[in-house]
Design an enzyme around this catalytic site. Sequence first.
Site, mmCIF file in Angstrom:
data_model
loop_
_atom_site.group_PDB
_atom_site.id
_atom_site.type_symbol
_atom_site.label_atom_id
_atom_site.label_comp_id
_atom_site.label_asym_id
_atom_site.label_seq_id
_atom_site.Cartn_x
_atom_site.Cartn_y
_atom_site.Cartn_z
ATOM 1 C CB THR A 39 -0.050 3.072 -4.744
ATOM 2 O OG1 THR A 39 -0.917 2.509 -4.715
ATOM 3 C CG2 THR A 39 1.219 2.100 -6.108
ATOM 4 C CB CYS A 60 -7.008 4.019 13.711
ATOM 5 S SG CYS A 60 -8.115 4.563 13.248
ATOM 6 C CG ASP A 80 -2.876 5.159 -3.807
ATOM 7 O OD1 ASP A 80 -1.451 5.391 -4.550
ATOM 8 O OD2 ASP A 80 -3.491 3.964 -3.986
ATOM 9 C CB CYS A 136 -10.038 6.758 13.156
ATOM 10 S SG CYS A 136 -9.971 4.972 14.153
ATOM 11 C CB SER A 159 -5.817 0.109 1.753
ATOM 12 O OG SER A 159 -4.343 -0.227 1.256
ATOM 13 C CB CYS A 181 -4.688 3.078 8.601
ATOM 14 S SG CYS A 181 -3.014 2.634 7.407
ATOM 15 C CB THR A 182 -2.477 7.326 9.827
ATOM 16 O OG1 THR A 182 -3.064 7.640 10.923
ATOM 17 C CG2 THR A 182 -2.180 9.259 9.638
ATOM 18 N N GLY A 183 -1.239 6.261 7.501
ATOM 19 C CA GLY A 183 -0.410 6.854 6.860
ATOM 20 C C GLY A 183 -0.059 5.816 5.318
ATOM 21 C CG ASN A 184 -2.569 3.034 2.055
ATOM 22 O OD1 ASN A 184 -2.383 3.729 0.866
ATOM 23 N ND2 ASN A 184 -2.959 2.459 2.597
ATOM 24 C CB SER A 185 3.176 3.027 5.392
ATOM 25 O OG SER A 185 3.132 3.167 6.597
ATOM 26 C CB CYS A 186 2.520 -0.410 8.513
ATOM 27 S SG CYS A 186 2.729 -1.822 9.767
ATOM 28 N NE ARG A 187 -1.753 1.255 12.419
ATOM 29 C CZ ARG A 187 -1.793 2.058 12.648
ATOM 30 N NH1 ARG A 187 -2.808 1.510 13.730
ATOM 31 N NH2 ARG A 187 -1.917 2.797 12.544
ATOM 32 C CB SER A 188 -4.831 0.551 6.051
ATOM 33 O OG SER A 188 -3.927 1.436 5.562
ATOM 34 C CG ASP A 233 2.031 2.083 13.589
ATOM 35 O OD1 ASP A 233 2.295 0.797 12.443
ATOM 36 O OD2 ASP A 233 1.495 3.178 12.907
#
Length: 141
Positions: free
Chosen positions: A60, A79, A62, A86, A32, A7-14, A103
Amino acid sequence: MKILILCTGNSCRSQMAHGFMASFDQRLTVCSAGTEASGKLNQSAVKAMKEIGIDISHHTSDSVEKYLGDEWDYVITVCGGANEACPAFMGKVKKRLHIGFDDPSHATGTDEFIWSEFIRVRDEIKAGFYKLYKEEIESQL
């Protein structure tokens, strides 16, 4: 089997999808990444996963660049909205898929509503990835 979730930020959904997919089968190698990795995990996503017994606190955030040299069986983008770009993965991959989710980190309103969005999206991610695992991936292992 190697699976990369983007995903974009790799902090939540992914990160939640990564946690679920890894929990379904220990034979899977799951990573991820994000095109604009935030470098940190969304703590509400960590809490939502911990609530159902999956600990992603050690993950992490990444950059996708880390994985471009690897070969993947699946690259899956998560996304959601039409206004969200995406990421494209230019590395070696056998199958590209998209399973989109809202998100929850963009939710606004009361604390209760925002938390309910994290739970809703978490549960949608679990359902979507479990369906993929049962219908397509499990039989290949």
